[in-house]
Design a protein around this motif. Structure first.
Motif, PDB file in Angstrom:
ATOM      1  N   VAL A   1      -6.257   5.537  -3.237  1.00  0.00           N
ATOM      2  CA  VAL A   1      -5.981   3.891  -3.778  1.00  0.00           C
ATOM      3  C   VAL A   1      -6.851   4.658  -5.702  1.00  0.00           C
ATOM      4  CG1 VAL A   1      -7.636   1.961  -4.363  1.00  0.00           C
ATOM      5  CG2 VAL A   1      -6.994   2.339  -2.264  1.00  0.00           C
ATOM      6  N   LYS A   2      -5.712   4.773  -6.500  1.00  0.00           N
ATOM      7  CA  LYS A   2      -6.881   4.306  -8.429  1.00  0.00           C
ATOM      8  C   LYS A   2      -7.238   3.507  -9.126  1.00  0.00           C
ATOM      9  CE  LYS A   2      -6.542   7.391 -11.742  1.00  0.00           C
ATOM     10  NZ  LYS A   2      -7.556   6.809 -12.548  1.00  0.00           N
ATOM     11  N   LEU A   3      -8.805   3.911  -8.682  1.00  0.00           N
ATOM     12  CA  LEU A   3      -9.692   2.382  -9.504  1.00  0.00           C
ATOM     13  C   LEU A   3      -9.718   3.332 -11.352  1.00  0.00           C
ATOM     14  CD1 LEU A   3     -12.464   2.996  -6.967  1.00  0.00           C
ATOM     15  CD2 LEU A   3     -10.582   1.281  -7.132  1.00  0.00           C
ATOM     16  N   THR A   4     -10.888   2.961 -11.783  1.00  0.00           N
ATOM     17  CA  THR A   4     -10.569   3.569 -13.584  1.00  0.00           C
ATOM     18  C   THR A   4     -10.555   5.041 -13.197  1.00  0.00           C
ATOM     19  OG1 THR A   4     -11.403   1.492 -13.414  1.00  0.00           O
ATOM     20  CG2 THR A   4     -12.263   2.979 -15.342  1.00  0.00           C
ATOM     21  N   GLU A   5     -11.252   5.594 -12.489  1.00  0.00           N
ATOM     22  CA  GLU A   5     -11.588   6.865 -13.121  1.00  0.00           C
ATOM     23  C   GLU A   5     -11.925   7.662 -12.088  1.00  0.00           C
ATOM     24  OE1 GLU A   5     -15.850   8.203 -15.156  1.00  0.00           O
ATOM     25  OE2 GLU A   5     -14.488   6.688 -16.425  1.00  0.00           O
ATOM     26  N   VAL A   6     -10.949   7.257 -10.436  1.00  0.00           N
ATOM     27  CA  VAL A   6     -11.592   7.962  -9.352  1.00  0.00           C
ATOM     28  C   VAL A   6     -10.465   7.083  -8.148  1.00  0.00           C
ATOM     29  CG1 VAL A   6     -14.321   8.343  -9.493  1.00  0.00           C
ATOM     30  CG2 VAL A   6     -13.088   6.201  -7.803  1.00  0.00           C
ATOM     31  N   GLU A   7      -9.759   7.954  -7.262  1.00  0.00           N
ATOM     32  CA  GLU A   7      -8.552   7.655  -6.469  1.00  0.00           C
ATOM     33  C   GLU A   7      -9.429   8.526  -5.453  1.00  0.00           C
ATOM     34  OE1 GLU A   7      -4.572   8.843  -8.524  1.00  0.00           O
ATOM     35  OE2 GLU A   7      -5.488  10.723  -7.383  1.00  0.00           O
ATOM     36  N   LEU A   8      -9.161   7.467  -4.317  1.00  0.00           N
ATOM     37  CA  LEU A   8     -10.392   7.043  -3.021  1.00  0.00           C
ATOM     38  C   LEU A   8      -8.524   7.582  -1.299  1.00  0.00           C
ATOM     39  CD1 LEU A   8     -12.812   4.778  -2.945  1.00  0.00           C
ATOM     40  CD2 LEU A   8     -13.074   7.154  -3.713  1.00  0.00           C
ATOM     41  N   PRO A   9      -9.050   8.000  -0.586  1.00  0.00           N
ATOM     42  CA  PRO A   9      -7.784   8.138   0.375  1.00  0.00           C
ATOM     43  C   PRO A   9      -7.742   7.078   0.987  1.00  0.00           C
ATOM     44  CG  PRO A   9      -9.630   9.325   1.119  1.00  0.00           C
ATOM     45  CD  PRO A   9     -10.193   8.306  -0.369  1.00  0.00           C
ATOM     46  N   VAL A  10      -6.734   6.093   1.413  1.00  0.00           N
ATOM     47  CA  VAL A  10      -6.648   4.863   2.139  1.00  0.00           C
ATOM     48  C   VAL A  10      -6.869   5.883   4.305  1.00  0.00           C
ATOM     49  CG1 VAL A  10      -5.291   3.221   3.110  1.00  0.00           C
ATOM     50  CG2 VAL A  10      -5.319   4.122   0.823  1.00  0.00           C
ATOM     51  N   GLY A  11      -7.375   5.283   4.513  1.00  0.00           N
ATOM     52  CA  GLY A  11      -7.315   5.606   6.034  1.00  0.00           C
ATOM     53  C   GLY A  11      -5.805   5.629   7.400  1.00  0.00           C
ATOM     54  N   THR A  12      -5.627   6.289   7.677  1.00  0.00           N
ATOM     55  CA  THR A  12      -4.806   5.984   8.972  1.00  0.00           C
ATOM     56  C   THR A  12      -4.712   4.546   9.955  1.00  0.00           C
ATOM     57  OG1 THR A  12      -4.329   8.656   9.058  1.00  0.00           O
ATOM     58  CG2 THR A  12      -2.944   6.848  10.416  1.00  0.00           C
ATOM     59  N   ASN A  13      -6.338   4.538   9.772  1.00  0.00           N
ATOM     60  CA  ASN A  13      -6.304   3.095  10.145  1.00  0.00           C
ATOM     61  C   ASN A  13      -5.954   1.591   9.308  1.00  0.00           C
ATOM     62  OD1 ASN A  13      -6.538   3.878  13.306  1.00  0.00           O
ATOM     63  ND2 ASN A  13      -8.834   4.530  12.952  1.00  0.00           N
ATOM     64  N   TYR A  14      -6.024   2.387   8.040  1.00  0.00           N
ATOM     65  CA  TYR A  14      -5.927   0.744   6.663  1.00  0.00           C
ATOM     66  C   TYR A  14      -5.637   1.270   6.445  1.00  0.00           C
ATOM     67  CZ  TYR A  14     -10.767   1.783   8.474  1.00  0.00           C
ATOM     68  OH  TYR A  14     -12.229   1.162   8.797  1.00  0.00           O
ATOM     69  N   THR A  15      -3.927   1.188   6.940  1.00  0.00           N
ATOM     70  CA  THR A  15      -2.466   1.081   6.217  1.00  0.00           C
ATOM     71  C   THR A  15      -2.396   0.230   5.520  1.00  0.00           C
ATOM     72  OG1 THR A  15      -1.969   1.787   7.609  1.00  0.00           O
ATOM     73  CG2 THR A  15      -1.870   3.449   6.325  1.00  0.00           C
ATOM     74  N   ASP A  16      -2.518  -1.141   6.996  1.00  0.00           N
ATOM     75  CA  ASP A  16      -1.887  -2.443   6.487  1.00  0.00           C
ATOM     76  C   ASP A  16      -2.490  -3.295   5.358  1.00  0.00           C
ATOM     77  OD1 ASP A  16      -0.884  -2.668   8.818  1.00  0.00           O
ATOM     78  OD2 ASP A  16      -1.662  -3.449   9.697  1.00  0.00           O
ATOM     79  N   PHE A  17      -3.707  -2.426   4.628  1.00  0.00           N
ATOM     80  CA  PHE A  17      -4.153  -2.985   3.496  1.00  0.00           C
ATOM     81  C   PHE A  17      -2.965  -3.418   2.689  1.00  0.00           C
ATOM     82  CE2 PHE A  17      -5.774  -0.168  -0.359  1.00  0.00           C
ATOM     83  CZ  PHE A  17      -5.878  -1.088  -1.250  1.00  0.00           C
ATOM     84  N   ILE A  18      -2.418  -1.987   2.447  1.00  0.00           N
ATOM     85  CA  ILE A  18      -1.529  -1.159   1.452  1.00  0.00           C
ATOM     86  C   ILE A  18      -0.198  -2.737   1.293  1.00  0.00           C
ATOM     87  CG2 ILE A  18       0.422   0.217   0.036  1.00  0.00           C
ATOM     88  CD1 ILE A  18      -1.647   2.606   1.661  1.00  0.00           C
ATOM     89  N   LYS A  19      -0.322  -2.749   2.242  1.00  0.00           N
ATOM     90  CA  LYS A  19       1.085  -4.353   2.586  1.00  0.00           C
ATOM     91  C   LYS A  19       0.632  -5.120   1.729  1.00  0.00           C
ATOM     92  CE  LYS A  19       2.916  -1.510   6.446  1.00  0.00           C
ATOM     93  NZ  LYS A  19       3.708  -2.206   8.018  1.00  0.00           N
ATOM     94  N   ASP A  20      -0.670  -5.765   2.178  1.00  0.00           N
ATOM     95  CA  ASP A  20      -1.067  -6.957   1.732  1.00  0.00           C
ATOM     96  C   ASP A  20      -1.387  -6.681   0.198  1.00  0.00           C
ATOM     97  OD1 ASP A  20      -1.213  -7.803   4.475  1.00  0.00           O
ATOM     98  OD2 ASP A  20      -2.960  -7.244   4.455  1.00  0.00           O
ATOM     99  N   TRP A  21      -1.998  -5.739  -0.765  1.00  0.00           N
ATOM    100  CA  TRP A  21      -2.042  -5.597  -1.829  1.00  0.00           C
ATOM    101  C   TRP A  21      -0.743  -6.014  -2.533  1.00  0.00           C
ATOM    102  CZ3 TRP A  21      -0.568  -2.869  -6.085  1.00  0.00           C
ATOM    103  CH2 TRP A  21      -1.657  -2.303  -6.877  1.00  0.00           C
ATOM    104  N   HIS A  22       0.694  -5.250  -2.057  1.00  0.00           N
ATOM    105  CA  HIS A  22       1.594  -5.209  -2.850  1.00  0.00           C
ATOM    106  C   HIS A  22       2.289  -7.297  -3.045  1.00  0.00           C
ATOM    107  CE1 HIS A  22       2.391  -1.438  -4.144  1.00  0.00           C
ATOM    108  NE2 HIS A  22       2.082  -0.909  -2.750  1.00  0.00           N
ATOM    109  N   LYS A  23       1.407  -8.380  -2.159  1.00  0.00           N
ATOM    110  CA  LYS A  23       2.280  -9.304  -1.854  1.00  0.00           C
ATOM    111  C   LYS A  23       1.803  -9.289  -3.280  1.00  0.00           C
ATOM    112  CE  LYS A  23       2.016  -9.357   2.993  1.00  0.00           C
ATOM    113  NZ  LYS A  23       1.836  -9.926   4.346  1.00  0.00           N
TER     114      LYS A  23
END
Length: 231
Positions: A209-231
């Motif tokens: 996940v790219k924020l303004t100045e940092v990148e944060l990892p998406v955990g294995t148990n939280y990947t469903d969030f990526i699909k929701d975010w792209h909707k």
């Protein structure tokens, strides 16, 4: 709203100053003062008050030890002549620490924190709060929720990263508790160690996940969030 206050200090002049300052705030009522901590402690065990102004260094018992002994703790504002505070005081969740000699403006800032925190804890609201309170660096801090970019878990502590701040706010709180205080529509957990503000997400790529100045990892148990975010 009327907050009952007690002041405990072995210096009579310090008590006089607190009494004078308290009188300037209609929301405060000073119900008693004590020059020795033992008498003050006995009073507090029998009577419920909202705010306690208490010196740290006293001959019979320290202010920190007295506060620790109270089962039903009021909001605590420590007063002290020393700049370095005992680490134990951190976990007592004081509203503020006032350095002697206490000036009126600094006293007023501490009082406003106490009033605001009391309202926050005791006022029922139909909507979500616009801010939250945390204890950090020996005092209570009010944080606007809209300023939070992301929150990072560090075992029993969390780091709250806010927009435009030079450093995060460190506070003793599990991430789970912080999540419960945040509006679910505005924040999302992306990892067991990270919660981010939805409107601060700039992009998502390769489970990062790219924020303004940092990148944060998406955990294995939280990947469903990526699909929701792209909707």
């Amino acid at each position: 709203m009327q907050l009952k206050c007690v002041a405990i200090d072995d210096e009579p002049l310090a008590l006089q100053i607190i009494e004078k300052y308290v009188a300037e705030y209609p929301a405060l009522t000073l119900v008693n003062t004590f020059e020795d901590a033992i008498s003050g402690g006995e009073y507090l065990k029998r009577n419920k008050v909202d705010v306690l102004f208490i010196d740290i260094n006293m001959p019979d018992i320290t202010g920190i030890d007295l506060v620790k002994s109270l089962e039903d703790k009021p909001m605590i504002i420590f007063t002290t002549a020393y700049k370095n505070y005992a680490y134990e005081g951190y976990e007592l969740e004081a509203v503020d620490y006032l350095l002697k000699p206490i000036n009126n403006m600094r006293f007023g800032a501490a009082v406003q924190k106490a009033i605001g925190y009391y309202q926050y804890k005791h006022t029922d609201t139909s909507g979500e709060d616009d801010f939250l309170y945390v204890h950090s660096e020996y005092r209570l801090i009010k944080i606007n929720i809209k300023d939070i970019e992301y929150i990072e878990s560090m075992q029993d502590y969390i780091k709250i990263h806010t927009l435009g701040a030079s450093k995060p706010i460190l506070t003793l709180m599990p991430l789970k508790n912080a999540i419960e205080k945040l509006p679910s529509a505005k924040f999302i957990r992306i990892h067991r160690s990270f919660v981010v503000a939805r409107d601060q997400i700039r992009s998502i790529h390769n489970r990062k996940v790219k924020l303004t100045e940092v990148e944060l990892p998406v955990g294995t148990n939280y990947t469903d969030f990526i699909k929701d975010w792209h909707k």
